[in-house]
Design a protein around this motif. Structure first.
Motif, short mmCIF file in Angstrom:
data_model
loop_
_atom_site.label_atom_id
_atom_site.label_comp_id
_atom_site.label_asym_id
_atom_site.label_seq_id
_atom_site.Cartn_x
_atom_site.Cartn_y
_atom_site.Cartn_z
N VAL A 78 47.90 27.99 67.53
CA VAL A 78 47.46 27.82 68.91
C VAL A 78 46.18 28.63 69.12
N CYS A 79 45.10 27.93 69.39
CA CYS A 79 43.80 28.58 69.58
C CYS A 79 43.87 29.52 70.78
N THR A 80 43.22 30.68 70.63
CA THR A 80 43.25 31.68 71.70
C THR A 80 42.23 31.39 72.80
N HIS A 81 41.48 30.31 72.66
CA HIS A 81 40.55 29.95 73.73
C HIS A 81 41.30 29.20 74.81
N LEU A 82 41.61 27.93 74.57
CA LEU A 82 42.32 27.14 75.58
C LEU A 82 43.59 26.48 75.04
N GLY A 83 44.03 26.91 73.88
CA GLY A 83 45.34 26.48 73.40
C GLY A 83 45.39 25.23 72.56
N CYS A 84 44.26 24.70 72.10
CA CYS A 84 44.30 23.55 71.19
C CYS A 84 44.90 24.00 69.85
N LEU A 85 45.34 23.05 69.06
CA LEU A 85 45.90 23.37 67.76
C LEU A 85 44.80 23.40 66.70
N CYS A 99 38.63 21.46 69.33
CA CYS A 99 38.26 21.27 70.74
C CYS A 99 36.86 21.79 71.07
N HIS A 100 36.57 23.03 70.68
CA HIS A 100 35.26 23.61 71.03
C HIS A 100 34.65 24.32 69.83
N ALA A 101 35.00 23.85 68.64
CA ALA A 101 34.42 24.38 67.40
C ALA A 101 34.59 25.89 67.25
N GLY A 113 32.35 30.79 67.69
CA GLY A 113 32.87 29.92 68.74
C GLY A 113 33.44 30.72 69.89
N PRO A 114 34.01 30.00 70.85
CA PRO A 114 34.45 30.65 72.08
C PRO A 114 35.79 31.40 72.06
N PRO A 115 36.65 31.29 71.04
CA PRO A 115 37.93 32.01 71.13
C PRO A 115 37.71 33.51 71.34
N PRO A 116 38.41 34.10 72.31
CA PRO A 116 38.19 35.51 72.65
C PRO A 116 38.89 36.50 71.71
S1 FES Z 1 40.48 25.62 72.53
FE1 FES Z 1 39.90 26.32 70.58
S2 FES Z 1 37.81 26.71 70.75
FE2 FES Z 1 38.37 26.03 72.72
#
Ligand code: FES
Length: 134
Positions: A78-85, A99-101, A113-116
């Motif tokens: 689970v991506c720490t940005h917005l939760g995509c896999l 989702c956002h590279a 990329g954007p993950p915090p």
């Molecule tokens: S949800 Fe993964 S980079 Fe935005």
């Protein structure tokens, strides 16, 4: 069978059923949480994992990766940005969020990329041919 004794038997059956329907859930609730102890761990054979295997651990999509020269690691997908896999790219040996590279290394740390923050790491140990998560 007389009507009176039939009603007595019927009352006894209803009474026992009503008591059981209350007592059983109550005893389960008050008893030790046996299932929770076992539910916290999952075991996989090394041969089944290979270089990487996607799993679900404690209701979280996760991945076990055999890092070259560093051994196994279990990470949340689970991506720490917005939760995509995130996906594992075997060629580049990176974890990529489509989702956002967002790019993560094989330790789960953000490379770009954007993950915090880093991906969640799950406890893992290797015992012989078994990989135990949790
Ligand atoms: S949800 Fe993964 S980079 Fe935005």
């Amino acid at each position: 069978m007389k009507r009176r004794s039939f009603l007595g038997v019927l009352g006894t059956i209803f009474g026992v059923t009503a008591f059981g329907s209350v007592a059983y859930p109550l005893l389960r609730y008050l008893g030790p949480p046996q299932a929770k102890i076992d539910a916290g761990k999952q075991s996989f054979k090394k041969a089944d994992v290979g270089d990487a295997r996607e799993i679900v651990f404690q209701n979280t999509p996760a991945i076990i990766i055999n890092r070259p020269g560093k051994g196994y690691i279990a990470l949340s997908r689970v991506c720490t940005h917005l939760g995509c896999l995130i996906d594992y790219d075997r060629k580049s040996k990176k974890l990529i969020c489509p989702c956002h590279a967002g790019f993560f290394n094989l330790e789960g740390r953000v490379e770009s990329g954007p993950p915090p923050k880093a991906l969640t790491t799950f406890p893992l140990r290797v015992e012989g041919e078994d990989i135990i998560i949790g």
